[in-house]
Enzyme design. Structure first.
Site, short mmCIF file in Angstrom:
data_model
loop_
_atom_site.label_atom_id
_atom_site.label_comp_id
_atom_site.label_asym_id
_atom_site.label_seq_id
_atom_site.Cartn_x
_atom_site.Cartn_y
_atom_site.Cartn_z
CB CYS A 2 -50.00 -41.33 -103.62
SG CYS A 2 -49.00 -39.84 -103.41
NE ARG A 28 -52.10 -45.92 -101.19
CZ ARG A 28 -51.43 -46.92 -100.46
NH1 ARG A 28 -52.15 -47.83 -99.72
NH2 ARG A 28 -50.25 -46.88 -100.57
CD1 TRP A 71 -51.11 -37.00 -97.12
CD2 TRP A 71 -48.93 -37.37 -97.40
NE1 TRP A 71 -50.39 -36.73 -96.06
CE2 TRP A 71 -49.25 -37.05 -96.19
CE3 TRP A 71 -47.50 -37.43 -97.74
CZ2 TRP A 71 -48.14 -36.63 -95.15
CZ3 TRP A 71 -46.51 -37.42 -96.84
CH2 TRP A 71 -46.85 -36.85 -95.55
CG ASN A 97 -47.23 -44.24 -103.35
OD1 ASN A 97 -47.05 -43.55 -102.58
ND2 ASN A 97 -47.66 -45.63 -102.71
N GLY A 98 -44.51 -42.56 -103.77
CA GLY A 98 -43.15 -42.83 -102.92
C GLY A 98 -42.23 -41.40 -102.95
CD GLU A 467 -54.47 -44.28 -80.05
OE1 GLU A 467 -53.51 -43.74 -80.41
OE2 GLU A 467 -55.74 -44.49 -80.68
CE LYS A 471 -56.86 -42.41 -82.77
NZ LYS A 471 -56.12 -43.45 -83.17
CD GLU A 474 -55.12 -39.42 -85.38
OE1 GLU A 474 -54.44 -39.52 -86.41
OE2 GLU A 474 -55.47 -40.43 -84.60
CG HIS A 490 -40.91 -33.97 -63.08
ND1 HIS A 490 -40.05 -33.66 -62.06
CD2 HIS A 490 -41.53 -35.11 -63.03
CE1 HIS A 490 -40.11 -34.75 -61.31
NE2 HIS A 490 -40.93 -35.72 -61.58
CE LYS A 584 -56.80 -46.60 -91.93
NZ LYS A 584 -56.95 -46.22 -90.22
#
Ligand code: F6R
Length: 589
Positions: A2, A28, A71, A97-98, A467, A471, A474, A490, A584
């Site tokens: 947020c 955000r 968000w 925010n939170g 990674e 990438k 997402e 396995h 982000k």
């Protein structure tokens, strides 16, 4: 998560400017947005779901107001749940925010006293709590302080009432920065970036502070006692200002293209900090590397680099699990947290746990003056410039470069590390040339309709595989998983069917023979094989050739996956800069 922005000052029509500032904070969170200004004895609010895009503000003229980009945590993505939230009488507005961990009992208590709620959010309780304290005769400063004291969790709140030419802001861990402009304005935001064009000097609010923000002036108090604190102003950092796309279609492609310059700069300018970091590791009785998401894969890469280059053991713990490992910490431990934003809640919590054990705190951080940066005993700045795309690209390779050079410094071969990073920068420049880009685009074309994709690597390439998968998934929403090459047999191999894309990292190192064998096993089961490395092999259907840069291979190997994810996203019609459900800066646990 947020983004919040508030303004008090001489501008007469502040709504559109607030919306402009919110755009800089959309990284955000971009589920919904809203703006509020005082108007005729009440507060006028405009709220909408979705990204801001080309929206405009249609609110009465005002010289004060604030806005929020969300968000979602508590309550779905609806107009009602978008911020700002009002009290019962529409005379108090808040943005938050939170996560208010105790919002259920607070809401029940307020409802029992007759308060009417309009949303499903945790945030709305704050507006009603402030309303009650104002009714008891408190000032907005006192009322906001009292309301904040009732909240559990990590939160930032900005409050506005119809009366008084002021905003009140306070926080615990969630970032807030107050700005002073030369034109008699004062502003506040979750990030200094949003204060461009408004402020020249900043005060980063501390966790125990509450700020009063008036036209052109701010006052800061210790929250519990309301004793005045001195305001320590620092200039708005210059690098916060360059937010242009620089000819690129998206921030993601701009930031990928910036990597060679970032790496070159680190190779030539970071020697003193690298030596200091190596010394801190050497002096410690145990070093822990930690980070979340992409930063965790950089940290894991670091653990391989320290082992192979310096024969030095470091512990790696993913950020959100760190607190369950804190029992190993001592006062001589060194905890090095990796973070682009420096605001990731899981990382800050890990650092707080480490602080309680008396451990030394290090930060490998991109955002100067972030909470992590200010908390650390030793900060190494990546100085990669602002990352606007929600996906981390240049901060990842910057972190890996610093760890690579630090491993070489620990081994007493600092210069070799610098040269390797420069070589990787040159190699990446070649890979950003049109012929290479066309090859990646063609690869993306070949797999654009895939539902699943697997990435494998061994040794140093294992974290790179993790990674790469992150990438790709997402940004393109293709389900992608990274694995250690030896693990497939396995169990994972059961998922390979005719045409399943399999990306294989096959560099010229000790993993080569084994990873090629693994690739053959996948191909025998129908896998569509995409190789990445410096030497082709008949097992691959497509081969993306990368220059051989030895121990710096994780740097050049990261780029093809970034580019593949980017082109897949474009081909599948998605916005690479703002993938769904993401933000982000992950400032909630
Ligand atoms: C992935 C990504 C995230 C972040 C993670 C940590 O592309 O961006 O996985 O890496 O949320 O963020 P920072 O580095 O800001 O702590």
């Amino acid at each position: 998560m947020c983004g919040v922005f508030g303004y008090v000052g001489p501008r007469r029509e502040i709504g559109p400017a607030i919306l402009g500032a919110l755009k800089a904070l959309e990284y955000r969170g971009y589920d919904s947005w809203g703006v509020a200004v005082p108007a005729d004895g009440t507060i006028a609010v405009q709220k909408e779901t979705g990204k801001i895009g080309g929206a405009s503000v249609n609110l009465p003229p005002a010289t004060r107001g604030f806005g929020h980009t969300r968000w979602a945590t508590h309550g779905g993505v609806t107009v009602e749940n978008a911020h700002p939230h009002l009290d019962c009488g529409g005379r108090v507005a808040i943005i938050h925010n939170g996560i208010i961990e105790n919002f259920r009992p607070l809401r029940a208590e307020l409802e029992a006293r007759g308060h009417q709620f309009r949303s499903d959010t945790d945030s709305e309780v704050v507006a009603h709590l402030i309303e009650e304290f104002l009714d008891e005769g408190c000032t907005l400063l006192h009322a906001t302080r009292n309301a904040f004291q009732r909240l559990h969790g990590l939160n930032a709140v900005i409050a506005m009432s119809v009366d008084g030419d002021e905003l009140i802001a306070t926080k615990s861990m969630s970032p807030l920065v107050v700005g002073i402009g030369s034109d008699g304005s004062a502003t506040i935001a979750s990030d200094a970036m949003a204060l461009q064009g408004f402020a020249s000097d900043l005060h980063y609010l501390e966790d125990d502070e509450i700020a009063w923000i008036g036209a052109g002036e701010i006052a800061v108090y210790e929250r519990d006692s309301l004793r005045p604190r001195s305001v320590s102003l620092v200039p708005l950092p210059l690098e916060e200002r360059d937010l242009s796309l620089n000819g690129h279609q998206h921030y993601m492609s701009k930031e990928m293209a910036e990597q060679p310059d970032v790496l070159d700069r680190l190779a030539t300018q970071s020697e003193p900090m690298i030596r200091e970091l190596a010394r801190a590791i050497e002096d410690s009785y145990g070093t822990f590397l930690t980070g979340c998401g992409t930063a965790s894969y950089a940290a894991l890469t670091g653990s391989y680099l320290f082992s192979r280059i310096a024969a030095w053991h470091v512990n790696f713990v993913v950020g959100s699990e760190f607190k369950y490992h804190e029992h190993f910490l001592r006062d001589r431990s060194f905890v090095l947290a990796l973070s682009q934003s420096g605001e990731t809640a899981d990382i800050l919590e890990a650092m707080r746990a480490a602080r309680q054990h008396g451990s030394r705190l290090g930060a490998l951080v991109n955002t100067r003056n972030s909470t992590l940066d200010r908390m650390a005993d030793l900060s190494v700045h990546l100085d990669a410039g602002p990352e606007q795309c929600v996906l981390s690209t240049k901060a990842y390779t910057a972190k890996v470069s610093v760890l690579l050079m630090t491993a070489y410094a620990l081994a007493g071969r600092a210069m070799e590390g610098q040269l390797l990073v420069s070589r990787a920068a040159t190699a990446m420049r070649e890979m950003l040339a049109p012929a290479w880009v066309d090859r990646v685009r063609a690869t993306a074309e070949a797999i654009r309709d895939a539902n699943h994709l697997f990435v494998i690597g061994r040794g140093l390439s294992y974290p790179t595989a993790l990674e790469a998968a992150l990438k790709i998934k997402e940004v393109s929403y293709v389900h992608a998983e990274g694995f250690a090459g030896g693990e497939l047999k396995h169990g994972v191999i059961a998922l390979i069917t005719e045409g399943t894309p399999c990306v294989v990292y096959a560099p010229n190192d000790e993993t080569r023979a084994d990873i090629i064998s693994g690739a053959m096993e996948l191909r025998s089961r129908g896998g569509f094989m995409i190789g990445i490395g410096s030497e082709n092999d008949p097992v691959f259907d497509i081969f993306l050739e990368t220059p051989d840069v030895g121990d710096a291979s994780p740097l050049v190997q990261a780029l093809p996956a970034q580019m593949l994810g980017y082109h897949l996203a474009l081909l599948r019609g998605y916005d690479p800069d703002k993938p769904r459900n993401l933000a982000k800066s992950v400032t909630v646990k």
